[in-house]
Design an enzyme around this catalytic site. Structure first.
Site, short mmCIF file in Angstrom:
data_model
loop_
_atom_site.label_atom_id
_atom_site.label_comp_id
_atom_site.label_asym_id
_atom_site.label_seq_id
_atom_site.Cartn_x
_atom_site.Cartn_y
_atom_site.Cartn_z
N TRP A 124 2.10 9.70 10.11
CA TRP A 124 1.25 10.17 9.03
C TRP A 124 1.91 11.33 8.29
O TRP A 124 3.05 11.69 8.57
CB TRP A 124 -0.14 10.55 9.58
CG TRP A 124 -0.91 9.35 10.06
CD1 TRP A 124 -0.51 8.04 10.03
CD2 TRP A 124 -2.23 9.35 10.64
NE1 TRP A 124 -1.50 7.23 10.55
CE2 TRP A 124 -2.55 8.01 10.92
CE3 TRP A 124 -3.15 10.35 10.93
CZ2 TRP A 124 -3.78 7.65 11.50
CZ3 TRP A 124 -4.37 9.99 11.50
CH2 TRP A 124 -4.68 8.65 11.78
N ASP A 159 -0.28 9.10 0.44
CA ASP A 159 0.20 10.46 0.16
C ASP A 159 1.71 10.57 -0.09
O ASP A 159 2.50 9.97 0.65
CB ASP A 159 -0.08 11.38 1.37
CG ASP A 159 -1.49 11.27 1.90
OD1 ASP A 159 -2.31 10.54 1.33
OD2 ASP A 159 -1.76 11.94 2.93
N GLN A 209 3.59 7.73 2.29
CA GLN A 209 2.85 6.93 3.25
C GLN A 209 2.81 5.49 2.74
O GLN A 209 2.39 5.24 1.61
CB GLN A 209 1.42 7.48 3.39
CG GLN A 209 1.37 8.88 3.95
CD GLN A 209 1.47 8.90 5.46
OE1 GLN A 209 0.52 8.59 6.17
NE2 GLN A 209 2.66 9.23 5.97
N TRP A 233 0.83 -1.22 0.00
CA TRP A 233 0.00 0.00 0.00
C TRP A 233 0.86 1.26 0.00
O TRP A 233 1.80 1.37 0.78
CB TRP A 233 -0.89 0.00 1.25
CG TRP A 233 -1.57 1.32 1.48
CD1 TRP A 233 -1.09 2.39 2.19
CD2 TRP A 233 -2.85 1.71 0.97
NE1 TRP A 233 -2.00 3.42 2.17
CE2 TRP A 233 -3.09 3.03 1.43
CE3 TRP A 233 -3.83 1.08 0.19
CZ2 TRP A 233 -4.26 3.73 1.13
CZ3 TRP A 233 -4.99 1.78 -0.11
CH2 TRP A 233 -5.20 3.08 0.35
N TRP A 237 -4.49 -0.06 3.65
CA TRP A 237 -3.97 0.97 4.56
C TRP A 237 -3.74 0.40 5.95
O TRP A 237 -4.55 -0.36 6.47
CB TRP A 237 -4.97 2.14 4.62
CG TRP A 237 -4.46 3.32 5.39
CD1 TRP A 237 -3.73 4.35 4.92
CD2 TRP A 237 -4.65 3.58 6.78
NE1 TRP A 237 -3.45 5.25 5.92
CE2 TRP A 237 -3.99 4.80 7.07
CE3 TRP A 237 -5.29 2.90 7.83
CZ2 TRP A 237 -3.97 5.36 8.35
CZ3 TRP A 237 -5.26 3.47 9.10
CH2 TRP A 237 -4.61 4.68 9.36
C1 LIG Z 1 0.01 -4.21 10.99
O1 LIG Z 1 1.07 -4.92 11.56
C2 LIG Z 1 0.69 -5.92 12.46
C3 LIG Z 1 1.95 -6.58 12.95
O2 LIG Z 1 2.93 -5.63 13.26
C4 LIG Z 1 -0.21 -6.92 11.78
O3 LIG Z 1 -0.67 -7.84 12.74
C5 LIG Z 1 -1.39 -6.23 11.14
O4 LIG Z 1 -2.14 -7.14 10.39
C6 LIG Z 1 -0.90 -5.14 10.23
N1 LIG Z 1 -2.01 -4.42 9.68
C7 LIG Z 1 -2.14 -4.18 8.39
C8 LIG Z 1 -3.34 -3.46 7.97
O5 LIG Z 1 -1.30 -4.50 7.57
#
Ligand SMILES: *[C@@H]1O[C@H](CO)[C@@H](O)[C@H](O)[C@H]1NC(C)=O
Ligand SMILES: *[C@@H]1O[C@H](CO)[C@@H](O)[C@H](O)[C@H]1NC(C)=O
Ligand SMILES: *[C@@H]1O[C@H](CO)[C@@H](O)[C@H](O)[C@H]1NC(C)=O
Ligand SMILES: *[C@@H]1O[C@H](CO)[C@@H](O)[C@H](O)[C@H]1NC(C)=O
Ligand SMILES: *[C@@H]1O[C@H](CO)[C@@H](O)[C@H](O)[C@H]1NC(C)=O
Ligand SMILES: *[C@@H]1O[C@H](CO)[C@@H](O)[C@H](O)[C@H]1NC(C)=O
Ligand SMILES: *[C@@H]1O[C@H](CO)[C@@H](O)[C@H](O)[C@H]1NC(C)=O
Ligand SMILES: *[C@@H]1O[C@H](CO)[C@@H](O)[C@H](O)[C@H]1NC(C)=O
Ligand SMILES: *[C@@H]1O[C@H](CO)[C@@H](O)[C@H](O)[C@H]1NC(C)=O
Length: 564
Positions: free
Chosen positions: A102, A43, A59, A40, A67
């Site tokens: 952000w 911005d 981002q 992903w 996201w």
């Molecule tokens: C963000 O990171 C955590 C682990 O650090 C993971 O469990 C989670 O699924 C992630 N979220 C996304 C939207 O990628």
């Protein structure tokens, strides 16, 4: 001038990067737009030019194509065309940014000190403004960034809504030696640019009044504020306050980047606008298609201001997960005040032209009413095309109803009428299948208004772009502020597999579309000029080029080089 890269990366490395072999073979991956290898992106953040190097942060979710886990990824370039991905510049490590680092902006402080102001969101999504400085500013790549121990610098206190307080701009310096920065917000139902001042860039004091606000809009994301020269051809540094200038204020809301022009008095920080956001049918946008959360920067090397914008997908989240990626950056565009003084004009950076290869070119071809004409000999899925039309029989233009003030609606209505106009629709059929069942029409129509002036409408119609289901298939429209009696109507389109960036009237109206043809991919894509108006038009000039692929590679693959 482009600094030659003294290393060449075998393509196989590229394909093998992080095991996402398939990504490069997908029909919707682009060839000359900026994309990370996977996942992903939204911005553009903190673009800057420093010691001969262009920096783009953005981002980024390191873990998936949707996201989340937002970090600042970092890439560098010598020409804004070929890019090298570096390690991430900012990742969430502190309590004030648990929920992500952000958007924000870069400012080159006195004594050539680069700095970043960015928003951190804590575990409750409360938003704070923070500072980061490079660990080693002698290193032109600015690879490592250190967060200020004084963070968070600006907290959402008093009447500020903590969940609507983000995206600091590039700061500018007043004659009183105080820095100013604006932060996007929404207070009491009005979108606004909240203004802060600081002597040392660390201790920031809120101004009594915002720089500007509007009760017609919601939250302003990613504000941008900068001067433009009234009659010059150069861009201006953000801290320039003298001379014949106007100031642009841009705010991102309702999925679009809107701007206003006005005059700014630096002593009192008053900003008087010529026309307000969303006012009275004169809503000005950077781009009337897909283009959001943009940010500009001053390129001191070439004395120009450059604009980047995030171009979202128009497919579904499920499609993005399958593709393994989501989001593009626009081609960087130079941005200037147009000759009329009433609006901005944009144009793809000159450097992009180095990717032009095989060319087709001709002059003076008549496009009879109802005709379709294939532009031969170039790779239609990966091309740069410029075309100009000369009109005769303008007198035949239909009268415009004075209630027709929404160009997007007009393009949709026009679409229903399917080519029943007098002057137009004429233009291009882009990413079209041989049988024309798939096509993205980018076209013009000309009307006459009640004051006997001609009105040029530009449309980009995605309704027939793909036979696939589940895609957003909007039709976009814009008026082009020009006089077809005195000027030819020109169109430039950058076509790159799943994106079409179109510039009408030499950059007076820009429309970006994302499309995902099922048939018209790679060699099966065709490009046509067409005229569905009842009056003939003439192509006065056409030049099209196949485009080469830009090199966008990770630094890890460049270890043996002199850089890194
Ligand atoms: C963000 O990171 C955590 C682990 O650090 C993971 O469990 C989670 O699924 C992630 N979220 C996304 C939207 O990628
Ligand atoms: C800082 O960067 C310069 C230029 O790349 C390099 O010569 C120097 O060794 C670096 N300093 C440190 C402390 O890493
Ligand atoms: C921050 O700046 C304000 C306004 O100049 C000043 O009143 C205040 O003392 C400063 N605070 C610190 C901690 O320096
Ligand atoms: C909105 O703002 C305008 C201009 O500042 C003002 O005239 C108007 O009364 C405001 N409307 C509301 C509903 O507050
Ligand atoms: C801009 O206009 C002013 C006044 O009309 C003139 O003095 C100046 O030379 C112009 N500058 C440029 C770059 O054209
Ligand atoms: C926001 O966009 C939608 C869809 O384009 C439109 O219907 C609506 O009027 C817009 N709102 C504002 C405040 O412009
Ligand atoms: C709105 O536009 C109309 C027609 O263009 C104009 O007569 C009117 O003065 C405008 N109103 C405002 C508030 O700008
Ligand atoms: C203009 O459009 C309005 C609304 O669609 C319609 O009522 C009116 O009759 C039209 N006027 C003319 C002159 O066509
Ligand atoms: C042009 O007209 C033909 C015949 O009416 C129609 O099939 C086609 O869809 C029209 N194309 C565009 C782009 O309006």
């Amino acid at each position: 001038m482009r600094k030659p890269l003294n290393w060449v990366i075998p393509l196989c490395f590229l394909l093998a990067y992080n095991g996402v072999e398939t990504v490069s073979n997908q029909p919707y991956r682009t060839a000359f737009h900026f994309q990370p290898p996977k996942n992903w992106m939204n911005d553009p953040n903190g673009p800057m030019y420093y010691k001969g190097v262009y920096h783009l942060f953005y981002q980024y979710n390191p873990y998936s194509a949707i996201w989340g886990n937002i970090t600042w990824a970092h890439s560098i370039s010598y020409d804004l065309v070929d890019w090298v991905h570096l390690e991430h510049a900012l990742s969430p490590t502190e309590p004030y940014e648990t929920n992500g680092c952000w958007s924000g902006s870069a400012t080159i402080l006195l004594d050539e000190q680069p700095s970043i102001l960015y928003t951190g969101a804590n575990s409750k999504n409360q938003q704070f403004q923070n500072l980061a400085l490079p660990k080693n500013r002698s290193d032109p790549l600015l690879k490592e960034w250190i967060k200020s121990p004084q963070n968070p610098l600006i907290a959402p206190v008093d009447d500020i809504d903590p969940s609507n307080f983000r995206d600091p701009t590039t700061a500018w310096l007043g004659q009183d030696r105080l820095w100013r920065v604006i932060v996007g917000g929404e207070i009491g139902g009005s979108g606004m640019a909240i203004l802060y001042r600081s002597e040392d860039f660390v201790n920031w004091t809120r101004s009594k009044s915002p720089l500007h606000s509007s009760n017609e809009t919601g939250m302003w994301e990613c504000p941008d504020f900068y001067p433009v020269s009234i009659n010059g051809s150069n861009g201006l540094d953000t801290s320039v306050h003298d001379g014949l200038i106007k100031h642009v204020l841009k705010a991102s809301f309702n999925d679009t980047d809107h701007y206003v022009l006005g005059s700014y008095i630096p002593g009192t920080d008053t900003y008087s606008v010529e026309n307000n956001f969303l006012s009275n049918g004169s809503d000005m946008r950077y781009d009337y298609g897909k283009f959001y959360a943009s940010k500009s920067f001053y390129d001191s090397g070439k004395k120009r201001r450059i604009l980047w914008g995030w171009i979202k997908e128009s497919d579904s989240e499920g499609d993005d997960t399958t593709k393994g990626w989501s989001g593009l950056q626009s081609i960087p565009r130079t941005i200037l005040l147009g000759e009329s003084g009433r609006q901005l004009v944009q144009w793809p950076i000159k450097e992009l032209e180095k990717l032009r290869t095989k060319q087709v070119s001709f002059n003076d071809v008549d496009l009879k009413s109802g005709s379709v004409f294939e532009v031969p000999g170039i790779t239609a899925a990966q091309a740069d095309i410029e075309i100009s039309f000369r009109l005769s029989g303008l007198k035949e233009a239909e009268e415009m109803n004075s209630s027709w003030n929404d160009p997007q609606l007009l393009c949709k209505e026009n679409n229903k009428a399917l080519g029943k106009g007098a002057i137009g629709p004429f233009g291009l059929l882009v990413l079209a299948s041989k049988d024309l069942t798939e096509q993205t029409a980018v076209y013009f129509r000309v009307f006459r208004n009640q004051y006997d002036k001609y009105v040029v409408l530009m449309c980009s119609d995605q309704s027939r772009s793909s036979q696939r289901e589940g895609l957003e298939k909007a039709t976009y429209g814009a008026f082009v502020d020009m006089d077809p009696l005195r000027e030819t109507i020109s169109l430039r389109s950058l076509i790159d597999h799943s994106i079409i960036e179109s510039f009408g009237g030499n950059g007076k109206a820009c429309i970006t579309a994302r499309v995902y043809p099922k048939i018209a991919i790679n060699q099966e894509a065709h490009l046509y000029a067409f005229n569905n108006g009842s009056m003939d038009v003439r192509i006065s000039r056409l030049s099209g080029w196949s485009m080469k692929r830009a090199q966008v590679v990770p630094i890890q693959k460049r270890r043996k080089s002199s850089i890194g």
